[in-house]
Design a protein around this motif. Structure first.
Motif, short mmCIF file in Angstrom:
data_model
loop_
_atom_site.label_atom_id
_atom_site.label_comp_id
_atom_site.label_asym_id
_atom_site.label_seq_id
_atom_site.Cartn_x
_atom_site.Cartn_y
_atom_site.Cartn_z
N GLU A 1 -21.65 -10.00 -33.57
CA GLU A 1 -21.36 -9.94 -35.00
C GLU A 1 -20.25 -8.90 -35.24
N LEU A 2 -19.05 -9.38 -35.48
CA LEU A 2 -17.87 -8.53 -35.61
C LEU A 2 -17.96 -7.63 -36.83
N LEU A 3 -17.98 -6.30 -36.59
CA LEU A 3 -17.89 -5.30 -37.66
C LEU A 3 -18.89 -5.53 -38.79
N SER A 4 -20.06 -6.02 -38.46
CA SER A 4 -21.04 -6.36 -39.50
C SER A 4 -21.51 -5.14 -40.28
N GLY A 5 -21.33 -3.94 -39.71
CA GLY A 5 -21.75 -2.73 -40.41
C GLY A 5 -20.75 -2.25 -41.45
N CYS A 6 -19.54 -2.79 -41.41
CA CYS A 6 -18.49 -2.37 -42.37
C CYS A 6 -18.61 -3.21 -43.63
N THR A 7 -19.67 -3.01 -44.36
CA THR A 7 -19.98 -3.89 -45.49
C THR A 7 -19.03 -3.71 -46.68
N ALA A 8 -18.27 -2.62 -46.71
CA ALA A 8 -17.33 -2.39 -47.82
C ALA A 8 -15.93 -2.91 -47.50
N ASP B 1 -16.40 -1.81 -30.67
CA ASP B 1 -17.48 -2.19 -31.59
C ASP B 1 -18.10 -1.01 -32.33
N CYS B 2 -17.96 0.22 -31.82
CA CYS B 2 -18.56 1.35 -32.52
C CYS B 2 -17.86 1.62 -33.85
N LEU B 3 -16.70 1.02 -34.08
CA LEU B 3 -16.04 1.17 -35.38
C LEU B 3 -16.86 0.54 -36.50
N ALA B 4 -17.83 -0.29 -36.13
CA ALA B 4 -18.72 -0.89 -37.13
C ALA B 4 -19.60 0.15 -37.81
#
Length: 293
Positions: A243-250, A212-215
């Motif tokens: 919430e899967l990879l929610s930080g990878c907005t691009a 999950d830190c890949l987010a």
């Protein structure tokens, strides 16, 4: 002409075929190929964009190292990609690598490095990555192919490659992917493309290795994560966050193969996502299906 004789017509390989073969040749082999004819000499000098360096030219010192490096930097100025083929049973000699990197710095178009078959010793990884750090201002793509993953701290040196946009790590060996490895990758905030393929992880069903830190990779546009090990052990790794990879907005492309996912709810926040491919060994839950519909 005598009986049974026929005119001999020279047949040259098309340029496209020649370029497909070149990445598999060493600098010494290319040097010999240039002796075939004028056409090959010209094509291999000006249009070669990828060359392969055997271990003896960059990893372990050989008598002819400097001569091959001089030939490399003097002939292939248009080279953009170099494949450093390693001997996984050998250590990386720091001085030998330094000489090789010094020569590679003269290739003004170089922006991509592939390292294949690197051994599991932390010293090998540290020396190699630190050596490549001398190219960090120009290096945009790094592929670690068919490598043996090192100990927990083995990938920490990657953080100094601050201009890398594309990172590929592929391991088909039994060396375990560990939490610190994933954390080191997640610290490379500039990444736009990431491909991670592994066979064994340092995790179990009760305490799986979480990815999950890949987010944290907010600039990531393409992500591919593949587990290639035994099906029975696939539960040792997962995306556990709700919430899967929610930080990878691009993110525009996501490929997950045989990596368990707890929830797909985070996909709704990935407004740029255009391509999604998910392969799981377990059946999809109703909630997972609703999230991707």
């Amino acid at each position: 002409m005598g009986p049974g004789s026929c005119p001999v017509e020279r047949i040259l390989a098309p340029r496209a075929v020649l370029q497909d073969v070149v990445p598999w040749l060493s600098v010494a082999d290319i040097r010999l190929a240039r002796l075939v004819c004028k056409e090959w000499a010209g094509e291999l000098a000006t249009a070669v964009h990828s060359v392969r360096l055997p271990a003896g030219v960059w990893q372990t010192c050989i008598q002819a190292q400097q001569r091959q490096l001089d030939y490399l930097q003097g002939t292939y100025q248009s080279c953009r990609h170099v494949n450093l083929a390693a001997d996984s049973q050998q250590a990386v000699d720091e001085q030998t690598l330094l000489l090789a990197v010094t020569a590679l710095k003269q290739l003004r178009s170089l922006n991509c490095i592939t390292v294949t078959n690197l051994g599991p010793y932390i010293s090998c990884w540290t020396v190699t990555v630190q050596g490549l750090g001398l190219l960090s201002s120009r290096l945009r793509s790094l592929c670690l192919s068919d490598v043996k993953l090192p100990g927990p701290q083995g990938l920490d040196a990657l953080e100094q490659l601050t201009n890398i946009k594309q990172l590929v790590i592929s391991s088909s060996y039994r060396n375990k992917l560990q939490q610190q490895h994933v954390a080191a990758i997640a610290s490379m905030q500039q990444l736009q493309q990431l491909s991670l393929s592994f066979r064994v992880v340092n995790g179990t069903l009760l305490e799986p290795l979480a990815l999950d830190c890949l987010a944290q990779l907010s600039n990531l546009r393409e992500l591919e994560v593949m587990y290639t090990g035994m099906s029975e052990l696939s539960t040792g790794v997962c995306f556990a966050a709700e919430e899967l990879l929610s930080g990878c907005t691009a993110l525009s492309s996501l490929v997950l193969s045989r990596v368990p996912v707890f929830s797909f709810r985070g996909l709704r926040k990935l407004l740029q996502l255009q391509q999604l491919s998910v392969t799981q060994l377990a059946c999809f839950t109703d909630d997972q299906v609703r999230c991707v519909m």
